[in-house]
Design a protein around this motif. Structure first.
Motif, PDB file in Angstrom:
ATOM      1  N   VAL A 101       0.703  -1.271  -0.059  1.00  0.00           N
ATOM      2  CA  VAL A 101       0.044  -0.222   0.037  1.00  0.00           C
ATOM      3  C   VAL A 101       0.919   1.329   0.074  1.00  0.00           C
ATOM      4  O   VAL A 101       0.657   2.281  -1.027  1.00  0.00           O
ATOM      5  CB  VAL A 101      -0.794   0.142   1.145  1.00  0.00           C
ATOM      6  N   SER A 152      -4.438  -6.002   1.152  1.00  0.00           N
ATOM      7  CA  SER A 152      -3.511  -4.927   0.778  1.00  0.00           C
ATOM      8  C   SER A 152      -3.862  -4.498  -0.859  1.00  0.00           C
ATOM      9  O   SER A 152      -3.782  -3.325  -1.423  1.00  0.00           O
ATOM     10  CB  SER A 152      -2.197  -5.378   0.835  1.00  0.00           C
ATOM     11  N   VAL A 156      -5.083  -0.944  -2.445  1.00  0.00           N
ATOM     12  CA  VAL A 156      -4.660  -0.275  -3.329  1.00  0.00           C
ATOM     13  C   VAL A 156      -5.468   0.095  -4.543  1.00  0.00           C
ATOM     14  O   VAL A 156      -5.449   0.982  -5.246  1.00  0.00           O
ATOM     15  CB  VAL A 156      -3.212  -1.117  -4.094  1.00  0.00           C
TER      16      VAL A 156
END
Length: 338
Positions: A101, A152, A156
């Motif tokens: 991230v 994650s 994103v």
């Protein structure tokens, strides 16, 4: 056109570099080699007959990224760099959020400052979450992820979606992979995991070549055709070609666009073992083990959107995936170090 490929020395990255070069692009690779080998890029150069400029470094290094964008005329970025082991992510969540991230945040900030707004992001089918109905299609919302790795990737995707909505200059493709396997037909590049493989295919191949004694099949009582988990496996070269198609698409489509990359055909663990036995001509010893926490019984892609909008389909069948994996493993029994 010059493409910056982060994580370009890794398994999927190196195969994508080959296809980008074959399509007439210039490529610059940035990789910290935490889960990759610089040897892969030497072999890419051998396959393509072209030089592959390489910068060793981390996407979280903002000063390095500033220099890279200042010194090279970059038109677009294909972003693979990140940690990717589901089990490890449960043990090291902070490392996964920092790499995946925060690393992406630093990267897109550097892109914005350099005036580069075209990005293909290496996402995952895990963003659909554990409750999504199959087959997965892009109109499904991002779901309840079951591990920090999947979380994650979902974070994103949200970051990039918000970014594209805030600035019309951005053109972003979110490529949601299913299960890439196989290797380049030359046998020169393939999957070479550090330590014990986290994925099924390299583990099967290492058993076949004698590096490991036997395979553990986690769970035999799932509600599937033979009781073992089913996944959508696609050839890594088909996956790599999807990135080339996505870059072409983004040349004429601003905003953020999600695409599934898969075959649309579920294959069980036992079917994978039998197919590899056919390819290598030897038995694969295995034993059943208890289910692993977080494993879903079955999921596969609806890849209609990629076919209709990118002109992409997975062309290489299961037999080809197995044959190419075995060629790579047989020629490189110890991976890039052998």
């Amino acid at each position: 056109m010059t493409i910056l490929v982060t994580g370009g020395a890794g398994y999927i990255g190196s195969h994508t570099v080959v296809e980008l070069l074959n399509a007439g692009n210039n490529v610059l690779v940035l990789d910290n080699l935490s889960n990759a080998s610089a040897e892969s890029l030497k072999r890419v150069e051998h396959i393509t007959g072209q030089a592959v400029p390489f910068v060793q470094g981390d996407i979280r290094d903002s000063a390095l990224l500033e220099r890279v964008f200042a010194e090279h005329s970059i038109n677009a970025v294909v972003h693979f760099a990140g940690l990717k082991a589901v089990g490890e992510s449960v043990q090291k969540p902070l490392e996964y959020y920092d790499n995946n991230v925060n690393g992406t945040l630093v990267l897109v900030d550097a892109m914005r400052k350099a005036g580069v707004f075209r990005l293909v992001f290496s996402s995952s089918a895990t963003v659909y979450g554990e409750d999504a109905p199959v087959p997965y299609h892009e109109t499904l919302p991002r779901g309840r992820t079951s591990n920090p790795y999947g979380s994650s990737k979902a974070m994103v995707e949200q970051l990039l979606t918000d970014l594209a909505h805030s600035d019309p200059r951005w053109a972003i493709a979110l490529l949601r992979y299913f299960n890439p396997v196989g290797a380049h037909e030359s046998g020169l590049i393939g999957e070479d995991p550090f330590g014990v493989p986290n994925n099924l295919m390299p583990f099967i191949a290492q058993v076949a070549v004698g590096r490991r004694e036997r395979l553990s099949v986690f769970g035999s009582d799932y509600a599937t055709a033979d009781g073992t988990c089913e996944r959508d496996y696609l050839h890594v070269v088909d996956l790599a070609l999807g990135h080339v198609k996505a870059l072409d698409f983004l040349a004429n489509h601003a905003g953020v666009h999600a695409f599934n990359l898969g075959t649309g055909q579920p294959v069980s663990v036992l079917q994978m073992i039998r197919a590899f036995e056919q390819a290598c001509g030897r038995a694969i010893p295995f034993e059943f083990a208890p289910r692993r926490a977080g494993d879903l019984p079955a999921f596969w892609a609806d890849a209609t959107k990629a076919r209709q909008e990118l002109g992409w389909v997975a062309e290489r069948d299961l037999a080809r995936m197995m044959a190419d994996t075995w060629r790579w493993q047989l020629q490189n029994p110890l991976g890039y170090g052998g």
